[in-house]
Design a protein around this motif. Structure first.
Motif, PDB file in Angstrom:
ATOM      1  N   PHE A  78       0.838  -1.192   0.000  1.00 47.48           N
ATOM      2  CA  PHE A  78       0.000   0.000   0.000  1.00 47.48           C
ATOM      3  C   PHE A  78       0.874   1.245   0.000  1.00 47.48           C
ATOM      4  O   PHE A  78       1.780   1.383   0.834  1.00 47.48           O
ATOM      5  N   LYS A  79       0.593   2.136  -0.933  1.00 47.88           N
ATOM      6  CA  LYS A  79       1.270   3.422  -0.983  1.00 47.88           C
ATOM      7  C   LYS A  79       0.261   4.478  -0.586  1.00 47.88           C
ATOM      8  O   LYS A  79      -0.602   4.870  -1.377  1.00 47.88           O
ATOM      9  N   LEU A  80       0.373   4.909   0.665  1.00 50.07           N
ATOM     10  CA  LEU A  80      -0.603   5.820   1.239  1.00 50.07           C
ATOM     11  C   LEU A  80       0.050   7.155   1.566  1.00 50.07           C
ATOM     12  O   LEU A  80       1.280   7.281   1.548  1.00 50.07           O
ATOM     13  N   SER A  81      -0.769   8.117   1.915  1.00 54.32           N
ATOM     14  CA  SER A  81      -0.230   9.431   2.298  1.00 54.32           C
ATOM     15  C   SER A  81       0.581   9.344   3.590  1.00 54.32           C
ATOM     16  O   SER A  81       1.445  10.178   3.840  1.00 54.32           O
ATOM     17  N   ILE A  82       0.311   8.317   4.417  1.00 54.76           N
ATOM     18  CA  ILE A  82       1.034   8.181   5.686  1.00 54.76           C
ATOM     19  C   ILE A  82       2.255   7.276   5.561  1.00 54.76           C
ATOM     20  O   ILE A  82       2.969   7.052   6.549  1.00 54.76           O
ATOM     21  N   GLY A  83       2.508   6.755   4.359  1.00 55.53           N
ATOM     22  CA  GLY A  83       3.688   5.913   4.162  1.00 55.53           C
ATOM     23  C   GLY A  83       3.408   4.749   3.230  1.00 55.53           C
ATOM     24  O   GLY A  83       2.261   4.529   2.809  1.00 55.53           O
ATOM     25  N   THR A  84       4.454   4.015   2.899  1.00 55.79           N
ATOM     26  CA  THR A  84       4.347   2.812   2.064  1.00 55.79           C
ATOM     27  C   THR A  84       4.504   1.586   2.950  1.00 55.79           C
ATOM     28  O   THR A  84       5.441   1.498   3.744  1.00 55.79           O
ATOM     29  N   PHE A  85       3.584   0.640   2.810  1.00 57.82           N
ATOM     30  CA  PHE A  85       3.564  -0.528   3.685  1.00 57.82           C
ATOM     31  C   PHE A  85       3.540  -1.795   2.830  1.00 57.82           C
ATOM     32  O   PHE A  85       2.663  -1.953   1.977  1.00 57.82           O
ATOM     33  N   LYS A  86       4.471  -2.678   3.100  1.00 56.72           N
ATOM     34  CA  LYS A  86       4.584  -3.917   2.340  1.00 56.72           C
ATOM     35  C   LYS A  86       4.346  -5.103   3.269  1.00 56.72           C
ATOM     36  O   LYS A  86       5.086  -5.326   4.221  1.00 56.72           O
ATOM     37  N   PHE A  87       3.293  -5.855   2.984  1.00 54.36           N
ATOM     38  CA  PHE A  87       3.002  -7.081   3.716  1.00 54.36           C
ATOM     39  C   PHE A  87       3.548  -8.249   2.899  1.00 54.36           C
ATOM     40  O   PHE A  87       3.238  -8.377   1.711  1.00 54.36           O
ATOM     41  N   GLU A  88       4.331  -9.101   3.544  1.00 55.00           N
ATOM     42  CA  GLU A  88       4.826 -10.298   2.886  1.00 55.00           C
ATOM     43  C   GLU A  88       4.288 -11.525   3.606  1.00 55.00           C
ATOM     44  O   GLU A  88       4.358 -11.608   4.835  1.00 55.00           O
ATOM     45  N   LYS A  89       3.780 -12.457   2.837  1.00 49.21           N
ATOM     46  CA  LYS A  89       3.132 -13.644   3.394  1.00 49.21           C
ATOM     47  C   LYS A  89       4.021 -14.351   4.409  1.00 49.21           C
ATOM     48  O   LYS A  89       5.184 -14.652   4.132  1.00 49.21           O
ATOM     49  N   ASN A  90       3.447 -14.581   5.590  1.00 44.81           N
ATOM     50  CA  ASN A  90       4.106 -15.318   6.696  1.00 44.81           C
ATOM     51  C   ASN A  90       5.335 -14.623   7.264  1.00 44.81           C
ATOM     52  O   ASN A  90       6.071 -15.227   8.040  1.00 44.81           O
ATOM     53  N   LYS A  91       5.565 -13.365   6.884  1.00 46.91           N
ATOM     54  CA  LYS A  91       6.686 -12.606   7.455  1.00 46.91           C
ATOM     55  C   LYS A  91       6.158 -11.602   8.466  1.00 46.91           C
ATOM     56  O   LYS A  91       5.210 -10.873   8.193  1.00 46.91           O
ATOM     57  N   HIS A  92       6.792 -11.561   9.615  1.00 43.90           N
ATOM     58  CA  HIS A  92       6.352 -10.694  10.709  1.00 43.90           C
ATOM     59  C   HIS A  92       6.426  -9.222  10.293  1.00 43.90           C
ATOM     60  O   HIS A  92       7.407  -8.781   9.694  1.00 43.90           O
ATOM     61  N   ILE A  93       5.381  -8.475  10.612  1.00 41.20           N
ATOM     62  CA  ILE A  93       5.359  -7.042  10.316  1.00 41.20           C
ATOM     63  C   ILE A  93       5.498  -6.249  11.612  1.00 41.20           C
ATOM     64  O   ILE A  93       5.170  -6.728  12.690  1.00 41.20           O
ATOM     65  N   ASP A  94       5.993  -5.048  11.486  1.00 42.70           N
ATOM     66  CA  ASP A  94       6.085  -4.162  12.644  1.00 42.70           C
ATOM     67  C   ASP A  94       5.805  -2.740  12.190  1.00 42.70           C
ATOM     68  O   ASP A  94       6.697  -1.913  12.048  1.00 42.70           O
ATOM     69  N   PHE A  95       4.520  -2.500  11.905  1.00 45.23           N
ATOM     70  CA  PHE A  95       4.093  -1.179  11.453  1.00 45.23           C
ATOM     71  C   PHE A  95       3.555  -0.335  12.607  1.00 45.23           C
ATOM     72  O   PHE A  95       3.019   0.744  12.385  1.00 45.23           O
ATOM     73  N   PHE A  96       3.701  -0.826  13.844  1.00 50.47           N
ATOM     74  CA  PHE A  96       3.060  -0.166  14.974  1.00 50.47           C
ATOM     75  C   PHE A  96       3.971   0.892  15.608  1.00 50.47           C
ATOM     76  O   PHE A  96       4.191   0.920  16.816  1.00 50.47           O
ATOM     77  N   THR A  97       4.515   1.757  14.753  1.00 44.97           N
ATOM     78  CA  THR A  97       5.359   2.831  15.259  1.00 44.97           C
ATOM     79  C   THR A  97       4.474   3.954  15.785  1.00 44.97           C
ATOM     80  O   THR A  97       3.283   4.040  15.461  1.00 44.97           O
ATOM     81  N   LEU A  98       5.061   4.833  16.575  1.00 42.99           N
ATOM     82  CA  LEU A  98       4.291   5.941  17.138  1.00 42.99           C
ATOM     83  C   LEU A  98       3.709   6.826  16.041  1.00 42.99           C
ATOM     84  O   LEU A  98       2.567   7.279  16.137  1.00 42.99           O
ATOM     85  N   ASP A  99       4.486   7.064  14.992  1.00 41.88           N
ATOM     86  CA  ASP A  99       4.006   7.908  13.888  1.00 41.88           C
ATOM     87  C   ASP A  99       2.824   7.264  13.163  1.00 41.88           C
ATOM     88  O   ASP A  99       1.830   7.944  12.850  1.00 41.88           O
TER      89      ASP A  99
END
Length: 287
Positions: free
Chosen positions: A224-245
């Protein structure tokens, strides 16, 4: 031991969060709608989501600052119940490094869940007030409608009707509901461009929320390319998008999206948030 720069960044984040909460206050008191209309209650719910997050994030540091006065009884005179001193002093352990990160991670996860819950609930209320019976029936028969052309002419009418009844579901997905509402809005050309951004963010956040059910590992690949940033989800790979920003920007996006819906929803009738009207039916014993 928490790094001082990180701690100051954390405090500034909480200040921004509180400012965002206060920006919701006038939105929750719009005189065009009644107190219990969802177009007001949504913002109060968001304020409480922020309150819960804020108290959870700052609470351990506050308790750590007063653990000594609690421990030596200095402020016991201000506590009406003797047991309060003991109970409050027990909270000091949360600032221990081994506990603090896990505690804060849980508060972040709780924020993600709560933001989606109050949004989904409010969207459902709006949808139920504007969707026609035929539209609701169409979604309830969505699975059947996808196979209807395949089975027509191959089965007798009684069997087709039986299949339709078995496949019918009262569940209507949140994406169907908010898409129906977005299509219902009265928008000019420039506003219509905003709709895609809204859909993209809501899809991103829904997948982010759903990934928490699978230990923060998405089931598919997404980007996803959003106004708040670009986020890449990869199957079965741990994500850590829970930053304060990301958390702050997500709250802000939800507030802006709901305001966009409210401003362009041409409905005069009241849309009550039923949660504000229901009476507690629990009949158990009091503690």
């Amino acid at each position: 031991m928490i790094d001082q720069e990180d701690y100051l960044r954390f405090l500034n984040h909480l200040q921004s969060i509180i400012s965002l909460k206060e920006s919701c206050r006038p939105l929750s008191e719009d005189k065009k709608y009644s107190h219990d209309d969802v177009r007001n209650t949504y913002y109060r719910q968001v304020m409480n989501v922020i309150n819960d997050y804020y108290l959870g994030m700052i609470g351990p540091f506050f308790m750590n600052r007063i653990k000594d006065p609690l421990g030596n009884g200095t402020i016991a005179q201000y506590l009406p119940c003797a047991i309060e001193n003991e109970l409050f002093s027990n909270l000091g352990f949360l600032c221990s490094f081994s506990y603090l990160k896990t505690w804060h991670d849980m508060k972040k996860v709780g924020l993600v869940f709560s933001l989606w819950i109050v949004f989904e609930d409010s969207i459902d209320i709006i949808y139920q007030n504007i969707a026609t019976e035929s539209e609701i029936e169409k979604y309830k028969n969505g699975t059947f409608n996808r196979i209807k052309k395949i089975i027509e002419g191959k089965l007798i009418d009684e069997d087709i009707q039986s299949i339709q009844e078995k496949l019918k579901s009262d569940y209507i997905g949140i994406n169907n509901k908010y898409n129906y509402i977005l299509n219902f809005l009265t928008l000019d050309k420039n506003q219509k461009k905003k709709v895609k951004e809204i859909r993209d963010f809501l899809q991103f956040f829904n997948i982010l929320r759903n990934s928490l059910h699978t230990n923060s590992r998405p089931m598919k690949n997404y980007e996803f390319k959003l106004s708040i940033g670009t986020f890449k989800f990869e199957k079965n790979k741990h994500i850590d998008f829970f930053t304060l920003d990301v958390l702050y920007n997500s709250i802000n996006e939800f507030v802006k999206i709901f305001s966009f819906l409210r401003e362009n929803l041409d409905i005069e009738k009241e849309m009550f948030n039923t949660a504000s009207l229901v009476e507690n039916s629990y009949t158990g014993t009091d503690l």
